[in-house]
Structure formats: structure tokens, C-alpha cells
Design an enzyme around this catalytic site. Structure first.
Site, PDB file in Angstrom:
ATOM      1  N   LYS A  68       0.818  -1.214   0.000  1.00 23.63           N
ATOM      2  CA  LYS A  68       0.000   0.000   0.000  1.00 23.63           C
ATOM      3  C   LYS A  68       0.856   1.270   0.000  1.00 23.63           C
ATOM      4  CE  LYS A  68      -2.530   0.907   3.703  1.00 23.63           C
ATOM      5  NZ  LYS A  68      -1.880  -0.232   4.276  1.00 23.63           N
ATOM      6  N   THR A  70       4.040   1.527  -0.880  1.00 23.54           N
ATOM      7  CA  THR A  70       4.781   1.538  -2.138  1.00 23.54           C
ATOM      8  C   THR A  70       3.903   2.072  -3.271  1.00 23.54           C
ATOM      9  OG1 THR A  70       6.085  -0.362  -1.391  1.00 23.54           O
ATOM     10  CG2 THR A  70       6.081   0.096  -3.758  1.00 23.54           C
ATOM     11  N   ARG A  91       2.101   8.083   6.901  1.00 21.70           N
ATOM     12  CA  ARG A  91       2.360   8.016   8.343  1.00 21.70           C
ATOM     13  C   ARG A  91       3.839   7.748   8.602  1.00 21.70           C
ATOM     14  NH1 ARG A  91      -0.917   3.132   9.715  1.00 21.70           N
ATOM     15  NH2 ARG A  91      -0.273   2.688   7.592  1.00 21.70           N
ATOM     16  N   LYS A 102       7.491  -6.540  10.393  1.00 20.28           N
ATOM     17  CA  LYS A 102       7.340  -5.918   9.089  1.00 20.28           C
ATOM     18  C   LYS A 102       8.642  -5.386   8.513  1.00 20.28           C
ATOM     19  CE  LYS A 102       4.479  -2.437   6.770  1.00 20.28           C
ATOM     20  NZ  LYS A 102       3.471  -1.391   6.950  1.00 20.28           N
ATOM     21  N   ALA A 270      -3.846   1.266  12.380  1.00 25.13           N
ATOM     22  CA  ALA A 270      -5.269   1.246  12.039  1.00 25.13           C
ATOM     23  C   ALA A 270      -6.015   0.100  12.709  1.00 25.13           C
ATOM     24  CB  ALA A 270      -5.443   1.166  10.531  1.00 25.13           C
ATOM     25  N   PHE A 298      -3.584  -0.537   7.081  1.00 24.77           N
ATOM     26  CA  PHE A 298      -4.179  -1.856   6.904  1.00 24.77           C
ATOM     27  C   PHE A 298      -5.268  -1.838   5.818  1.00 24.77           C
ATOM     28  CE2 PHE A 298      -2.453  -2.626  11.318  1.00 24.77           C
ATOM     29  CZ  PHE A 298      -1.445  -3.451  10.875  1.00 24.77           C
ATOM     30  N   PHE A 379       3.785  -8.768  -9.386  1.00 28.29           N
ATOM     31  CA  PHE A 379       4.891  -9.666  -9.046  1.00 28.29           C
ATOM     32  C   PHE A 379       5.255 -10.453 -10.305  1.00 28.29           C
ATOM     33  CE2 PHE A 379       3.744  -8.648  -4.799  1.00 28.29           C
ATOM     34  CZ  PHE A 379       4.800  -9.012  -3.972  1.00 28.29           C
ATOM     35  N   TRP A 407       7.199  -0.856  -7.916  1.00 26.28           N
ATOM     36  CA  TRP A 407       8.372  -1.369  -7.206  1.00 26.28           C
ATOM     37  C   TRP A 407       9.561  -1.455  -8.170  1.00 26.28           C
ATOM     38  CZ3 TRP A 407      12.210  -4.904  -7.120  1.00 26.28           C
ATOM     39  CH2 TRP A 407      12.868  -5.115  -5.902  1.00 26.28           C
TER      40      TRP A 407
END
Length: 553
Positions: A68, A70, A91, A102, A270, A298, A379, A407
Site C-alpha cells: 500500500k 509503495t 504516516r 514488518k 489502524a 491496513f 509480481f 516497485w
């Protein structure tokens, strides 16, 4: 290359140059070295809002990852690449996830905000200031009891916890004040992670320093023996706390790898808080650019619900468009495929996992009445058949799908997504909240559970029923609801993946965050102090003799 290697190989622009490119005069900057600055908003806040607002949210998270942040970074870069003036608001990462499961949280690949090491670690010290203000209040509260307890506070009904920005399960439940009379009054206590502190929510929802101080004063920290609430103002704490936070409240300006201005400010989770960056940062970006991209933590049932029902209600704006991020891998996980087998094509599992995405899409489009697009974070293992299946299912709901390759390609990989977002921003919307704040607490809880989670309703535990009655009697029943719930499921059971049906949400605890301006409903087994995993990310992080950090992400 790893994310940190990509970031370290990049030559950043001086932050004064980034600001100048965005039309921000250097006189508004308070520099924190060459690549970070805080903004003095004295003049900027006089400008009118002009930006279209884009909210980035996601499906229910899985170990496969969604991307999210990214996507948010790459989308802002993509908007600039198609000739729009865009900024991104994110954030600040908490040290808990950075050293826990993470890892870093500054985007990834060629869609990152930099300097990523600083952003992921101490940054400009905002979280330290919030933790200090939180613990000052705790110290003043216990000192008041120690010095005679003129307010008649019941030590068994202190609801204010201490805070530390680290995953530390050992501190969830503690006994303090031991060691005799000179060491305080022995009592049960505990710690929350700093991002769960009400002060974090207060900072993120305040419009200026005066509003911050007023909100701090309203925070309920304990109850008396005769059931009256005790506030921070009652122990004369708000002035000192505001003094600690006078710099932390100013938004932080950094940049993406492509030089897009990025405001990174505030960082509530969240699942246990409202999960949005500061209102001041979002408002500032909306005054300085044409398109403001922001994210909510989230999935859409948590971060987006709170962004829309809490932050937008407080701010008086709403998104012009919503981006819902998903990956084929994550959808297959929701369809029952183990993490080790996600690289193989599996159309049956993908179709089984699709309801999770489709429910989030349906909520955004039909419950909130907002235009949306699905961004598939690409991906290499995704197959043409799998991508076609996602596209076909979303089109049945009248929603387009865009492949996001940020990415690997940065803003270039988001141009199609950016074009679709611009188109959506010009579409009419029919925005509405999930509930009316003047409804009863129970009605609001049921509205969220049935309309957003698609539950059969809520079950309110006996202890929570008593709290609900007291909060109503005290006049707190007209506040929005901040649901504390597992992020992994629409339900309050993390094991129920996809889009479960035939369940109820159990509310076991209710409390008022009067300064933040909402009620917190704790569901299931949610906790406000996480623990470290068996192999924490901290084990991989190191720094060499020259100060170069490795292993951060």
C-alpha cells in the site's frame, strides 16, 4: 538490490530544492539537516484547499504482502510524470514493526521516500516527544495520588497507560509503585505502544497548537471513587504536554526517489487506533498541490473506514477517488494457498480468495459512494490468466483494474494508474458516512459491523455494557467509533480469511478518547502492546564503523 541499497544508491535533492519546486518558500522551513524539514504553517494555512484527494487503501493484509505504501509513493510519482502536480502524505513508521515483523515502512524498490533510514528510525523525534508527553501525564497522575489525592481518584480505575515505541509484551500488564511509601502507591499498570497512545491520535487530528492543547486537556485519564471522569486538565498537565509537542505537531517534509514532495507525519496503527497521518499534513498538501495522495493503515475495513468516518468527519473533506491495492499472491492466500506455494498459478484458489477484494470494493463504491480503482501490485510470478480473472471479477462490479509496477519502475510503472485516478477524480460521487454520530453507541457499532464487516451484528460483553451505559450517561455517546480489531479478517477472528459470513463482532471493552474525539471499541483479543516474533527483524539490522545501516529492509 534491496530496498535500503536502492535508497542508499540514490542521490537526494536538498530539501530546500524540493520545497522550492513545490512552491514552498524557504522561510517556511525548519531544517533538520540537508534532507528533512518541518514546516511553519503560519502563512500556508491561509491558502485555500485546491487539491483533489486520493485515498490509497488495500485488501485484508496477509504474509504475502500488499504494498500500500509503495503504491501510494509510486502513484504520486506517476501523477507528476503525466504532468500533474502531486504530493504524497504518509504516516511515520513505528519502531515496533521496524524491529519486529514488518521491517521498514517507507515504500519499496523504486517507489520509496528518503532518507529511508532516518524515516524508519528516529526521524525528527516526533514519536519520542509523544512518548514523553504521554509518560509525563502518567507521572503527574501518580504524583497527584501520592501527594494526597485531592481529586479522590480511584487507583483501580486509572485508564491512562504509559507508552514506549517498541513491541514489548513484558510491559502489557505490570505492578508498579513498589518499594515502600516513598516510591508511590502500588497499583496495576501497563504500557501501550506509542502509536496507540491517545496523544498520537490527538496530534494527528489537531488543526493547530491551540487545538492540540485543548484536546490534550479533555483526555480522560481516570475515574473518581464516585464515578466522575478525571481529565488531564484536572491535574493541570496540558500546558507542559503541549510544550513537549510544539515542534512535533509541525508536518515533516521529505521526498520520494523521484523528488516528489512527501509529508510524513504521525503514525497511529489502524487496527488499534485511527490509522491515518496527521490532518495538518493532509491539509497542507491540499493547499500546495493539485493532487494529494494519502494512505490509511491496513485494509479498507479498518484504515479507510476510520479515515472516512473519523478523519473526514473532523476535517470536512472526503476523497475524490479511492485506490484499493491487492496482489495476486495475497488473494491466493485468502483462497487457502500456503505462503510457500503462492508463486504457482492457481486460478481456483484465486477465485476463492477474490471475495475479500470484492467486498472491499463494494464497500468503497456502494457503502461510501466513492469512485474507486483496483491497483494490482505486480509480481513476476503473476500469470496473464490470473490477472485476467481479477480484472473480469472487478469489472462485474463496474470497477477498473490497473497493473501497478512501481516497485520495479517507480513512477513510470504507475502512469496507467495515475490516468485512471485523474479520470475518477472528475467523476461525481455520492459520499456518505456509515453512521450518524448522533445515533446510540450500540447502533453505531452495529452499523460498522453489518455494513462494513458484513457481520450479523455485535455482541457486547457484560463489562462493555456497563461502560456503554456510563459513557452514555456522561454524554460521550455522540462521538464516532474507533474499532480496535484484527487487521487480518473482516471478522474479529484473524483465522477467518476471505469474506466470511455468519459471524458476530464481540465488543469486550469500550473507552472514551475524549481528546481525540472518538470512542474506542476493543474487539476479539486485540491488544495495544504488540510482542516481538520468534525471529525479530532487529536481528538482521546492523551498522558499520562508518554509520552505514544494513538489513533495515
Amino acid at each position: 538490490m534491496t530496498d535500503i541499497e536502492i535508497a542508499q544508491a540514490h542521490e537526494m535533492l536538498p530539501i530546500t530544492k524540493v520545497a522550492a519546486n513545490a512552491g514552498i518558500d524557504e522561510k517556511h522551513l525548519e531544517l533538520y539537516g540537508r534532507y528533512k524539514a518541518k514546516l511553519d504553517l503560519t502563512e500556508i494555512r491561509k491558502l485555500p484547499r485546491k487539491a483533489k484527494l486520493i485515498l490509497v487503501t488495500a485488501i485484508s493484509p496477509t504474509p504475502a504482502g500488499e504494498g500500500k505504501t509503495t503504491t501510494s509513493v509510486g502513484l504520486a510519482d506517476g501523477l507528476n510524470r503525466i504532468g500533474k502536480q502531486a504530493m504524497v502524505c504518509l504516516r511515520e513508521p513505528s519502531l515496533g514493526p521496524v524491529f519486529g515483523v514488518k521491517g521498514g515502512a517507507a515504500g519499496g524498490g523504486y517507489a520509496q521516500v528518503v532518507p529511508m533510514e532516518d524515516i524508519n528510525l528516529h526521524f525528527t523525534g516526533d514519536f519520542h516527544a509523544i512518548g514523553a508527553a504521554n509518560n509525563l501525564l502518567a507521572a503527574m497522575l501518580d504524583n497527584h495520588i501520592q501527594q494526597g489525592n485531592a481529586l479522590n481518584i480511584d487507583a483501580r480505575r486509572i485508564v491512562w497507560k504509559r507508552a514506549v515505541d517498541m513491541n514489548d509484551r513484558q510491559l502489557r500488564h505490570i505492578i508498579d509503585g513498589l518499594g515502600g511509601k516513598a516510591s508511590g502507591t502500588p497499583r496495576e499498570d501497563g504500557f501501550e505502544i506509542t502509536v496507540a497512545s491517545e496523544i498520537m491520535a490527538v496530534l494527528c487530528l489537531s488543526s493547530d497548537l491551540a487545538d492540540l492543547k485543548n484536546r490534550l486537556a479533555k483526555m480522560v485519564i481516570a475515574y473518581t471513587y464516585d464515578d466522575k471522569p478525571v481529565t488531564a486538565h484536572d491535574i493541570k498537565a496540558e500546558g507542559a504536554m503541549a510544550a513537549l509537542l510544539k515542534d512535533a505537531i509541525k508536518p515533516n517534509l521529505v521526498q520520494t526517489l523521484e523528488g516528489t514532495p512527501a509529508f510524513i507525519h504521525g503514525g497511529p496503527f489502524a487496527n488499534i487506533a485511527h490509522g491515518c497521518n496527521s490532518l495538518m499534513a493532509t491539509e497542507t498538501a491540499m493547499r500546495l498541490c493539485d493532487y494529494t495522495v494519502t494512505e490509511a493503515g491496513f485494509a479498507a475495513d479498518l484504515g479507510a473506514e476510520k479515515f472516512l468516518d473519523i478523519k473526514c468527519r473532523a476535517a470536512g473533506f472526503h476523497p475524490n477517488a479511492v485506490v484499493i491495492v491487492a496482489t495476486v499472491r495475497a488473494l491466493k492466500y485468502h483462497g487457502g494457498v500456503p505462503k510457500t506455494e503462492l508463486n504457482s498459478e492457481n486460478l481456483e484458489a484465486l477465485e476463492k480468495g477474490m471475495p475479500n477484494l470484492l467486498q472491499h470494493v463494494d464497500n468503497v463504491k456502494n457503502v461510501y459512494g466513492l469512485p474507486c480503482v483496483v491497483a494490482i501490485n505486480a509480481f513476476p510470478t503473476d500469470t496473464a490468466a490470473e490477472l485476467a480473472l481479477v480484472e473480469r471479477k472487478c469489472k462485474e462490479l463496474g470497477v477498473n483494474v490497473c497493473l501497478s509496477e512501481v516497485w520495479a519502475k517507480g513512477g513510470e510503472g504507475a502512469k496507467a494508474l495515475a490516468e485512471e485516478v485523474v479520470r475518477l477524480c472528475d467523476q461525481p460521487d455520492h459520499f456518505q458516512y456509515v453512521y450518524d454520530v448522533n445515533e446510540s453507541i450500540e447502533a453505531k457499532l452495529n452499523a460498522i459491523a453489518t455494513k462494513v464487516y458484513h457481520a450479523d451484528g455485535v455482541v457486547i460483553a457484560a463489562s462493555a455494557k456497563k461502560q456503554l451505559k456510563q459513557l452514555t450517561e456522561l454524554g460521550f455517546d455522540n462521538l464516532p467509533i474507533c474499532m480496535a480489531k484484527t487487521q487480518f479478517s473482516f471478522s474479529d477472528d484473524a483465522a477467518k480469511l476471505g469474506a466470511p459470513r455468519g459471524f458476530k463482532i464481540t465488543v469486550r471493552d469500550l473507552k472514551v478518547d475524549a481528546g481525540a474525539g472518538f470512542l474506542v471499541a476493543k474487539t476479539g483479543d486485540i491488544m495495544t502492546m504488540p510482542g516481538l516474533p520468534k525471529v525479530p527483524s532487529a536481528e538482521k539490522i546492523d551498522v558499520d564503523e562508518n554509520g552505514k545501516i544494513t538489513g533495515l529492509f
